[in-house]
Design a protein around this motif. Structure first.
Motif, PDB file in Angstrom:
ATOM      1  N   LYS A 109       0.847  -1.205   0.000  1.00 37.82           N
ATOM      2  CA  LYS A 109       0.000   0.000   0.000  1.00 37.82           C
ATOM      3  C   LYS A 109       0.883   1.257   0.000  1.00 37.82           C
ATOM      4  N   MET A 110       1.942   1.216   0.817  1.00 35.66           N
ATOM      5  CA  MET A 110       2.875   2.347   0.877  1.00 35.66           C
ATOM      6  C   MET A 110       3.571   2.542  -0.480  1.00 35.66           C
ATOM      7  N   PHE A 111       3.930   1.447  -1.157  1.00 32.55           N
ATOM      8  CA  PHE A 111       4.570   1.558  -2.476  1.00 32.55           C
ATOM      9  C   PHE A 111       3.630   2.248  -3.472  1.00 32.55           C
ATOM     10  N   VAL A 112       2.344   1.933  -3.397  1.00 28.32           N
ATOM     11  CA  VAL A 112       1.382   2.578  -4.311  1.00 28.32           C
ATOM     12  C   VAL A 112       1.347   4.082  -4.027  1.00 28.32           C
ATOM     13  N   HIS A 113       1.339   4.440  -2.735  1.00 31.50           N
ATOM     14  CA  HIS A 113       1.388   5.866  -2.380  1.00 31.50           C
ATOM     15  C   HIS A 113       2.679   6.501  -2.895  1.00 31.50           C
ATOM     16  N   MET A 114       3.815   5.828  -2.634  1.00 25.68           N
ATOM     17  CA  MET A 114       5.132   6.404  -2.965  1.00 25.68           C
ATOM     18  C   MET A 114       5.312   6.600  -4.462  1.00 25.68           C
ATOM     19  N   THR A 115       4.842   5.626  -5.249  1.00 28.42           N
ATOM     20  CA  THR A 115       5.026   5.703  -6.708  1.00 28.42           C
ATOM     21  C   THR A 115       3.924   6.516  -7.370  1.00 28.42           C
ATOM     22  N   LYS A 116       2.875   6.849  -6.597  1.00 28.68           N
ATOM     23  CA  LYS A 116       1.694   7.529  -7.148  1.00 28.68           C
ATOM     24  C   LYS A 116       1.098   6.735  -8.310  1.00 28.68           C
ATOM     25  N   ALA A 117       1.178   5.431  -8.192  1.00 22.79           N
ATOM     26  CA  ALA A 117       0.646   4.556  -9.244  1.00 22.79           C
ATOM     27  C   ALA A 117      -0.853   4.787  -9.416  1.00 22.79           C
ATOM     28  N   LYS A 118      -1.298   4.729 -10.672  1.00 22.50           N
ATOM     29  CA  LYS A 118      -2.735   4.832 -10.945  1.00 22.50           C
ATOM     30  C   LYS A 118      -3.279   3.520 -11.479  1.00 22.50           C
ATOM     31  N   GLU A 186      -2.114  -7.515 -25.566  1.00 19.38           N
ATOM     32  CA  GLU A 186      -2.727  -7.311 -26.894  1.00 19.38           C
ATOM     33  C   GLU A 186      -3.615  -6.076 -26.893  1.00 19.38           C
ATOM     34  N   ALA A 187      -4.273  -5.834 -25.760  1.00 17.97           N
ATOM     35  CA  ALA A 187      -5.164  -4.661 -25.636  1.00 17.97           C
ATOM     36  C   ALA A 187      -4.356  -3.388 -25.386  1.00 17.97           C
ATOM     37  N   GLY A 188      -3.031  -3.512 -25.272  1.00 15.92           N
ATOM     38  CA  GLY A 188      -2.169  -2.333 -25.070  1.00 15.92           C
ATOM     39  C   GLY A 188      -2.230  -1.772 -23.665  1.00 15.92           C
ATOM     40  N   GLU A 189      -2.676  -2.601 -22.710  1.00 19.05           N
ATOM     41  CA  GLU A 189      -2.782  -2.088 -21.330  1.00 19.05           C
ATOM     42  C   GLU A 189      -1.395  -1.953 -20.701  1.00 19.05           C
ATOM     43  N   SER A 190      -1.267  -1.013 -19.789  1.00 21.35           N
ATOM     44  CA  SER A 190       0.030  -0.709 -19.191  1.00 21.35           C
ATOM     45  C   SER A 190      -0.159  -0.417 -17.700  1.00 21.35           C
ATOM     46  N   PHE A 191       0.856  -0.781 -16.881  1.00 18.46           N
ATOM     47  CA  PHE A 191       0.709  -0.670 -15.422  1.00 18.46           C
ATOM     48  C   PHE A 191       1.931  -0.002 -14.785  1.00 18.46           C
ATOM     49  N   SER A 214       3.952  -3.857 -23.577  1.00 20.59           N
ATOM     50  CA  SER A 214       3.512  -2.572 -23.015  1.00 20.59           C
ATOM     51  C   SER A 214       3.150  -2.706 -21.543  1.00 20.59           C
ATOM     52  N   LEU A 215       3.092  -3.937 -21.019  1.00 22.07           N
ATOM     53  CA  LEU A 215       2.483  -4.151 -19.701  1.00 22.07           C
ATOM     54  C   LEU A 215       3.145  -3.355 -18.578  1.00 22.07           C
ATOM     55  N   LEU A 216       4.486  -3.303 -18.589  1.00 21.07           N
ATOM     56  CA  LEU A 216       5.153  -2.493 -17.560  1.00 21.07           C
ATOM     57  C   LEU A 216       5.398  -1.091 -18.126  1.00 21.07           C
ATOM     58  N   ALA A 217       4.817  -0.091 -17.495  1.00 12.69           N
ATOM     59  CA  ALA A 217       4.998   1.300 -17.941  1.00 12.69           C
ATOM     60  C   ALA A 217       6.502   1.634 -17.941  1.00 12.69           C
ATOM     61  N   PRO A 218       6.943   2.564 -18.784  1.00 15.59           N
ATOM     62  CA  PRO A 218       8.380   2.872 -18.875  1.00 15.59           C
ATOM     63  C   PRO A 218       9.028   3.130 -17.511  1.00 15.59           C
ATOM     64  N   ASP A 219       8.331   3.822 -16.618  1.00 14.10           N
ATOM     65  CA  ASP A 219       8.892   4.091 -15.294  1.00 14.10           C
ATOM     66  C   ASP A 219       8.294   3.163 -14.231  1.00 14.10           C
ATOM     67  N   GLY A 220       7.795   2.024 -14.656  1.00 13.40           N
ATOM     68  CA  GLY A 220       7.060   1.149 -13.751  1.00 13.40           C
ATOM     69  C   GLY A 220       7.949   0.317 -12.835  1.00 13.40           C
ATOM     70  N   PHE A 221       7.329  -0.225 -11.815  1.00 13.58           N
ATOM     71  CA  PHE A 221       8.023  -1.083 -10.833  1.00 13.58           C
ATOM     72  C   PHE A 221       7.336  -2.457 -10.778  1.00 13.58           C
ATOM     73  N   ILE A 273      12.055  -5.793  -5.337  1.00 15.06           N
ATOM     74  CA  ILE A 273      11.530  -4.621  -6.043  1.00 15.06           C
ATOM     75  C   ILE A 273      12.420  -4.413  -7.267  1.00 15.06           C
ATOM     76  N   ILE A 274      11.795  -4.302  -8.420  1.00 13.88           N
ATOM     77  CA  ILE A 274      12.535  -4.200  -9.687  1.00 13.88           C
ATOM     78  C   ILE A 274      12.093  -2.943 -10.428  1.00 13.88           C
ATOM     79  N   ARG A 275      13.078  -2.232 -11.012  1.00 15.41           N
ATOM     80  CA  ARG A 275      12.699  -1.124 -11.897  1.00 15.41           C
ATOM     81  C   ARG A 275      13.465  -1.256 -13.197  1.00 15.41           C
ATOM     82  N   ARG A 276      12.819  -0.814 -14.268  1.00 12.22           N
ATOM     83  CA  ARG A 276      13.433  -0.893 -15.585  1.00 12.22           C
ATOM     84  C   ARG A 276      14.383   0.283 -15.764  1.00 12.22           C
ATOM     85  N   ILE A 277      15.616   0.035 -16.241  1.00  9.72           N
ATOM     86  CA  ILE A 277      16.523   1.164 -16.477  1.00  9.72           C
ATOM     87  C   ILE A 277      16.806   1.382 -17.958  1.00  9.72           C
TER      88      ILE A 277
END
Ligand SMILES: C[S@@+](CC[C@H](N)C(=O)[O-])C[C@H]1O[C@@H](n2cnc3c(N)ncnc32)[C@H](O)[C@@H]1O
Length: 279
Positions: A109-118, A186-191, A214-221, A273-277
């Motif tokens: 829950k804190m990670f969602v707050h910290m990343t401001k994920a939508k 396939e639907a182009g969804e991203s998170f 597309s599933l992981l947004a460019p700045d996604g975790f 915790i993983i982030r794309r670089i």
């Protein structure tokens, strides 16, 4: 006839939980041998107290879970999961110990707050505890897509979501996770945030699908559960279960992938915790 039994105490499923239980057994055994050196007995007692005190202290110092989460944890703990699988009610062998729980739920829950994920994707919802914990931190127009293959577990989750003001942010995809991931891609969804917590043997495939689409947004975790797998990953390889070997291979796959940075936190059964670089 009832399909509900009371199981107030879950068995230990984390390295710390297992260590604590083993130290407790050693302390009991040592008490039968008062002839042992006093310093050895005192050291063993101290080791047990140090290990046994961590989880209760984390509970004490962490924001309490919501009433909806507490009720869901209680419901999950009182289901007769063994009987459900033997009788064909669930399609997979499930158990109350699968639920992430208070500390991990509040961490996510804190990670969602910290990343401001939508937009959050959960792979492996079970009865919905971690899904609801993360949804509680989403904005009103946020969305959490939860993948689950077991209809019985998913139904428990959906009932609980209806009892929470945040449940409307959750969409359940009832199917094998790999099929759902293909459909979402396939639907182009991203998170913005993905929580992996389903079939350990498929973790490497989930990881490649997330990074290769597309599933992981460019700045996604990506947060990945059970990456310590009860200590099996760092104990001798020949002692590993199938899941232990799968997680060891997953951890190695992530460690040598130059597209990502990662940190393995010793929280509960291990949370990476993983982030794309780079793309
Ligand atoms: C460890 S539990 C998830 C716990 C949940 N995240 C929580 O915190 O309460 C794993 C779940 O993944 C589901 N699962 C396992 N393999 C799956 C697959 N291939 N596709 C979709 N769900 C799967 C299981 O049915 C189970 O409910």
């Amino acid at each position: 006839m009832t399909n509900v039994i009371v199981q107030p105490t879950a068995r230990p499923v984390t390295p710390l939980g297992i260590l604590t239980k083993q130290l407790e057994a050693i302390v009991k055994e040592v008490k039968q041998h008062p002839d042992l050196p006093g310093e050895l007995i005192a050291n063993i007692n101290q080791a047990w107290r140090l290990a046994a005190g961590i989880d209760p202290y984390l509970e004490e110092c962490t924001t309490p879970e919501s009433d909806a989460l507490a009720a869901l944890a209680k419901t999950t703990a009182t289901e007769a999961w063994g009987e459900h699988f033997n009788g064909g009610t669930t399609v997979r062998p499930l158990e109350q110990e699968m639920l992430s729980g208070h500390i991990e739920g509040q961490t996510l829950k804190m990670f969602v707050h910290m990343t401001k994920a939508k937009r959050v994707l959960e792979i492996g919802m079970f009865t919905g505890y971690s899904a609801l914990a993360m949804a509680e931190a989403l904005p009103e127009d946020g969305l959490l897509v939860a993948c689950e293959v077991d209809p019985y577990a998913a139904e428990i989750g959906q009932k609980a979501f209806q009892q929470s003001p945040h449940g409307g942010k959750i969409r359940v995809e009832l199917d094998a996770a790999l099929a759902t991931l293909d459909k979402l891609a396939e639907a182009g969804e991203s998170f913005d945030l993905v929580f992996i917590d389903a079939d350990k043997k498929e973790y490497v495939t989930y990881f490649h699908k997330l990074l290769g689409s597309s599933l992981l947004a460019p700045d996604g975790f990506i947060c990945v559960d059970n990456t310590l797998l009860q200590g099996e990953v760092y104990l001798p390889a020949e002692e590993r279960s199938v899941n232990g070997e799968a997680i060891a291979q997953f951890n190695h796959t992530v460690a040598i992938d130059h597209r990502v940075q990662q940190v393995l936190l010793p929280l509960r059964d291990g949370l990476t915790i993983i982030r794309r670089i780079q793309p």
